[in-house]
Scaffold this motif. Sequence first.
Motif, PDB file in Angstrom:
ATOM      1  N   SER A 103      19.337 -79.035  17.284  1.00  0.00           N
ATOM      2  CA  SER A 103      20.073 -77.972  16.588  1.00  0.00           C
ATOM      3  C   SER A 103      21.000 -77.225  17.531  1.00  0.00           C
ATOM      4  O   SER A 103      22.024 -76.679  17.103  1.00  0.00           O
ATOM      5  CB  SER A 103      19.093 -76.985  15.949  1.00  0.00           C
ATOM      6  N   ALA A 104      20.654 -77.232  18.812  1.00  0.00           N
ATOM      7  CA  ALA A 104      21.478 -76.568  19.826  1.00  0.00           C
ATOM      8  C   ALA A 104      22.554 -77.502  20.390  1.00  0.00           C
ATOM      9  O   ALA A 104      23.250 -77.152  21.341  1.00  0.00           O
ATOM     10  CB  ALA A 104      20.601 -76.046  20.954  1.00  0.00           C
ATOM     11  N   GLY A 105      22.683 -78.724  19.820  1.00  0.00           N
ATOM     12  CA  GLY A 105      23.745 -79.638  20.227  1.00  0.00           C
ATOM     13  C   GLY A 105      23.367 -80.694  21.236  1.00  0.00           C
ATOM     14  O   GLY A 105      24.226 -81.374  21.786  1.00  0.00           O
ATOM     15  N   MET A 106      22.065 -80.884  21.484  1.00  0.00           N
ATOM     16  CA  MET A 106      21.631 -81.884  22.466  1.00  0.00           C
ATOM     17  C   MET A 106      21.103 -83.140  21.774  1.00  0.00           C
ATOM     18  O   MET A 106      20.434 -83.057  20.747  1.00  0.00           O
ATOM     19  CB  MET A 106      20.546 -81.309  23.365  1.00  0.00           C
ATOM     20  N   HIS A 107      21.404 -84.287  22.363  1.00  0.00           N
ATOM     21  CA  HIS A 107      20.820 -85.553  21.936  1.00  0.00           C
ATOM     22  C   HIS A 107      19.459 -85.640  22.617  1.00  0.00           C
ATOM     23  O   HIS A 107      19.357 -85.423  23.824  1.00  0.00           O
ATOM     24  CB  HIS A 107      21.696 -86.735  22.368  1.00  0.00           C
ATOM     25  N   VAL A 108      18.415 -85.959  21.856  1.00  0.00           N
ATOM     26  CA  VAL A 108      17.057 -85.936  22.389  1.00  0.00           C
ATOM     27  C   VAL A 108      16.356 -87.260  22.091  1.00  0.00           C
ATOM     28  O   VAL A 108      16.415 -87.762  20.967  1.00  0.00           O
ATOM     29  CB  VAL A 108      16.233 -84.781  21.773  1.00  0.00           C
ATOM     30  N   LEU A 109      15.699 -87.798  23.118  1.00  0.00           N
ATOM     31  CA  LEU A 109      14.880 -88.992  22.946  1.00  0.00           C
ATOM     32  C   LEU A 109      13.486 -88.676  23.464  1.00  0.00           C
ATOM     33  O   LEU A 109      13.334 -88.193  24.583  1.00  0.00           O
ATOM     34  CB  LEU A 109      15.462 -90.180  23.714  1.00  0.00           C
ATOM     35  N   THR A 110      12.489 -88.911  22.614  1.00  0.00           N
ATOM     36  CA  THR A 110      11.095 -88.832  23.044  1.00  0.00           C
ATOM     37  C   THR A 110      10.559 -90.257  23.043  1.00  0.00           C
ATOM     38  O   THR A 110      11.014 -91.100  22.269  1.00  0.00           O
ATOM     39  CB  THR A 110      10.248 -87.966  22.089  1.00  0.00           C
ATOM     40  N   MET A 111       9.621 -90.556  23.920  1.00  0.00           N
ATOM     41  CA  MET A 111       9.071 -91.908  23.969  1.00  0.00           C
ATOM     42  C   MET A 111       7.591 -91.873  24.273  1.00  0.00           C
ATOM     43  O   MET A 111       7.095 -90.911  24.851  1.00  0.00           O
ATOM     44  CB  MET A 111       9.790 -92.769  25.008  1.00  0.00           C
ATOM     45  N   ASP A 112       6.904 -92.929  23.830  1.00  0.00           N
ATOM     46  CA  ASP A 112       5.509 -93.137  24.194  1.00  0.00           C
ATOM     47  C   ASP A 112       5.486 -94.124  25.351  1.00  0.00           C
ATOM     48  O   ASP A 112       6.083 -95.203  25.270  1.00  0.00           O
ATOM     49  CB  ASP A 112       4.719 -93.738  23.027  1.00  0.00           C
ATOM     50  N   PHE A 113       4.798 -93.756  26.426  1.00  0.00           N
ATOM     51  CA  PHE A 113       4.592 -94.710  27.509  1.00  0.00           C
ATOM     52  C   PHE A 113       3.721 -95.857  27.001  1.00  0.00           C
ATOM     53  O   PHE A 113       2.988 -95.712  26.011  1.00  0.00           O
ATOM     54  CB  PHE A 113       3.881 -94.046  28.698  1.00  0.00           C
ATOM     55  N   ARG A 114       3.778 -97.001  27.671  1.00  0.00           N
ATOM     56  CA  ARG A 114       2.934 -98.139  27.299  1.00  0.00           C
ATOM     57  C   ARG A 114       1.467 -97.709  27.307  1.00  0.00           C
ATOM     58  O   ARG A 114       1.037 -96.956  28.159  1.00  0.00           O
ATOM     59  CB  ARG A 114       3.153 -99.321  28.230  1.00  0.00           C
ATOM     60  N   GLY A 115       0.758 -98.171  26.273  1.00  0.00           N
ATOM     61  CA  GLY A 115      -0.653 -97.832  26.140  1.00  0.00           C
ATOM     62  C   GLY A 115      -0.912 -96.493  25.467  1.00  0.00           C
ATOM     63  O   GLY A 115      -2.057 -96.096  25.307  1.00  0.00           O
ATOM     64  N   PHE A 116       0.146 -95.797  25.073  1.00  0.00           N
ATOM     65  CA  PHE A 116       0.002 -94.495  24.427  1.00  0.00           C
ATOM     66  C   PHE A 116       0.733 -94.501  23.088  1.00  0.00           C
ATOM     67  O   PHE A 116       1.746 -95.189  22.922  1.00  0.00           O
ATOM     68  CB  PHE A 116       0.600 -93.382  25.296  1.00  0.00           C
ATOM     69  N   GLY A 117       0.257 -93.679  22.156  1.00  0.00           N
ATOM     70  CA  GLY A 117       0.937 -93.526  20.876  1.00  0.00           C
ATOM     71  C   GLY A 117       1.190 -94.853  20.198  1.00  0.00           C
ATOM     72  O   GLY A 117       0.297 -95.686  20.080  1.00  0.00           O
ATOM     73  N   GLU A 118       2.449 -95.084  19.808  1.00  0.00           N
ATOM     74  CA  GLU A 118       2.819 -96.288  19.075  1.00  0.00           C
ATOM     75  C   GLU A 118       3.403 -97.382  19.963  1.00  0.00           C
ATOM     76  O   GLU A 118       3.787 -98.433  19.463  1.00  0.00           O
ATOM     77  CB  GLU A 118       3.811 -95.926  17.977  1.00  0.00           C
ATOM     78  N   SER A 119       3.498 -97.151  21.267  1.00  0.00           N
ATOM     79  CA  SER A 119       3.997 -98.197  22.164  1.00  0.00           C
ATOM     80  C   SER A 119       2.929 -99.265  22.349  1.00  0.00           C
ATOM     81  O   SER A 119       1.731 -99.009  22.190  1.00  0.00           O
ATOM     82  CB  SER A 119       4.377 -97.614  23.529  1.00  0.00           C
ATOM     83  N   GLY A 120       3.384-100.451  22.691  1.00  0.00           N
ATOM     84  CA  GLY A 120       2.463-101.553  22.912  1.00  0.00           C
ATOM     85  C   GLY A 120       1.660-101.383  24.184  1.00  0.00           C
ATOM     86  O   GLY A 120       1.898-100.487  24.988  1.00  0.00           O
ATOM     87  N   GLY A 121       0.730-102.276  24.366  1.00  0.00           N
ATOM     88  CA  GLY A 121      -0.146-102.231  25.533  1.00  0.00           C
ATOM     89  C   GLY A 121      -1.497-101.685  25.130  1.00  0.00           C
ATOM     90  O   GLY A 121      -1.621-100.944  24.163  1.00  0.00           O
ATOM     91  N   LYS A 122      -2.499-102.065  25.881  1.00  0.00           N
ATOM     92  CA  LYS A 122      -3.839-101.604  25.529  1.00  0.00           C
ATOM     93  C   LYS A 122      -3.971-100.108  25.778  1.00  0.00           C
ATOM     94  O   LYS A 122      -3.335 -99.569  26.692  1.00  0.00           O
ATOM     95  CB  LYS A 122      -4.893-102.391  26.303  1.00  0.00           C
ATOM     96  N   PRO A 123      -4.791 -99.443  24.980  1.00  0.00           N
ATOM     97  CA  PRO A 123      -5.015 -98.014  25.214  1.00  0.00           C
ATOM     98  C   PRO A 123      -5.498 -97.773  26.634  1.00  0.00           C
ATOM     99  O   PRO A 123      -6.241 -98.577  27.193  1.00  0.00           O
ATOM    100  CB  PRO A 123      -6.100 -97.657  24.194  1.00  0.00           C
ATOM    101  N   VAL A 124      -5.059 -96.685  27.203  1.00  0.00           N
ATOM    102  CA  VAL A 124      -5.298 -96.413  28.615  1.00  0.00           C
ATOM    103  C   VAL A 124      -6.585 -95.619  28.816  1.00  0.00           C
ATOM    104  O   VAL A 124      -6.784 -94.579  28.202  1.00  0.00           O
ATOM    105  CB  VAL A 124      -4.110 -95.625  29.199  1.00  0.00           C
ATOM    106  N   SER A 125      -7.437 -96.143  29.688  1.00  0.00           N
ATOM    107  CA  SER A 125      -8.619 -95.389  30.106  1.00  0.00           C
ATOM    108  C   SER A 125      -8.267 -94.687  31.417  1.00  0.00           C
ATOM    109  O   SER A 125      -7.258 -94.996  32.057  1.00  0.00           O
ATOM    110  CB  SER A 125      -9.803 -96.334  30.326  1.00  0.00           C
ATOM    111  N   ASP A 126      -9.100 -93.761  31.825  1.00  0.00           N
ATOM    112  CA  ASP A 126      -8.850 -93.071  33.095  1.00  0.00           C
ATOM    113  C   ASP A 126      -8.793 -94.055  34.250  1.00  0.00           C
ATOM    114  O   ASP A 126      -7.994 -93.911  35.162  1.00  0.00           O
ATOM    115  CB  ASP A 126      -9.928 -92.020  33.357  1.00  0.00           C
TER     116      ASP A 126
END
Length: 82
Positions: A43-66
């Motif tokens: 809304s303030a005029g900026m182009h914004v990209l958010t992303m999930d790192f691999r293994g997080f959210g909807e990105s591929g890769g196995k879920p990350v353990s500690d």
Amino acid sequence: MSDGIILRGTYFSPVVPGPAVLLLHQCNMDRRAWLAVPTDLSSAGMHVLTMDFRGFGESGGKPVSDADRQSLSTKWPADVRA
């Protein structure tokens, strides 16, 4: 990615030319951690990209353990460049 991992992100457009920002989540979250911020920035005029790192959210890769986080985090810079 060259290793077959598909990264997911969300782009927020202000519909006009302007600066851009990439929002990266903390190690134990995903891109939803930024829910309110991209809309405000767009809304303030900026182009914004958010992303999930691999293994997080909807990105591929196995879920990350500690135990896996240390080795997996070495791949995150290439994910961001992509």
